[in-house]
Design an enzyme around this catalytic site. Structure first.
Site, mmCIF file in Angstrom:
data_model
loop_
_atom_site.group_PDB
_atom_site.id
_atom_site.type_symbol
_atom_site.label_atom_id
_atom_site.label_comp_id
_atom_site.label_asym_id
_atom_site.label_seq_id
_atom_site.Cartn_x
_atom_site.Cartn_y
_atom_site.Cartn_z
ATOM 1 C CG ASP A 126 44.440 64.973 90.585
ATOM 2 O OD1 ASP A 126 45.234 65.890 90.824
ATOM 3 O OD2 ASP A 126 43.257 65.159 90.251
ATOM 4 C CG ASP A 139 45.164 69.340 94.013
ATOM 5 O OD1 ASP A 139 45.028 70.339 93.278
ATOM 6 O OD2 ASP A 139 44.938 68.173 93.629
#
Length: 168
Positions: A126, A139
């Site tokens: 991330d 995402d």
């Protein structure tokens, strides 16, 4: 797997979008891992968006960090379920929705399978810091796909053709 007549073009569109999402996600993760240090926070659109490298063993908001293998199974089930469901796609809208979801799920599955610390326990990269959470391109695709899924459902757009139904 047998595709219903008329669905193969939509299935191809779905697979194309999934490939674009998967490629974009993995290339941006490759960039993030090579360009960002673990503690570095780079302003992109201050104060809204920053880049910050994290390795997430869990789900959203790092929930379930001790159950990484469960997320591997969920991602694998999502990929299989989407591919199965898409056999008789009835609309371009659903092809786009399922393509975004498939690409995001496949990319997360790849992280879970092949990243450290090991097979089926890998951590998702991330790096896009939105404030309350840090995510990635997959995402974004999954979130957009879910919103579009709700909108198509509310509008009553048919997901799949009924077997034997003629194309319009």
């Amino acid at each position: 797997m047998r595709l219903e007549r008329g669905s193969s073009r939509l299935y191809g569109m779905m697979l194309m979008l999934a490939a674009v999402v998967l490629l974009a996600d993995q290339l941006t993760k490759l960039w993030a891992v090579s360009a960002l240090s673990d503690s570095e926070r780079v302003a992109v659109i201050p104060p809204l968006i920053h880049f910050r490298l994290l390795y997430n063993a869990g789900a959203a908001f790092s929930i379930g960090t001790e159950a990484t293998w469960v997320f591997t199974l969920v991602a694998a089930a999502a990929v299989v379920g989407i591919l199965y469901t898409a056999r008789r796609l009835a609309s371009a809208g659903w092809a786009l929705v399922l393509g975004a979801l498939l690409g995001g799920a496949a990319s997360h599955l790849g992280d879970r399978l092949f990243r450290k610390p090991g097979l089926a326990r890998g951590h998702v990269v991330d790096f896009i810091d939105y404030g309350p959470f840090v995510g990635n391109v997959a995402d974004i695709a999954i979130a957009c796909g879910c919103v579009a899924l709700v909108l198509l459902s509310l509008r009553g757009v048919q997901l799949a053709k009924v077997p034997g139904e003629e194309s319009a």
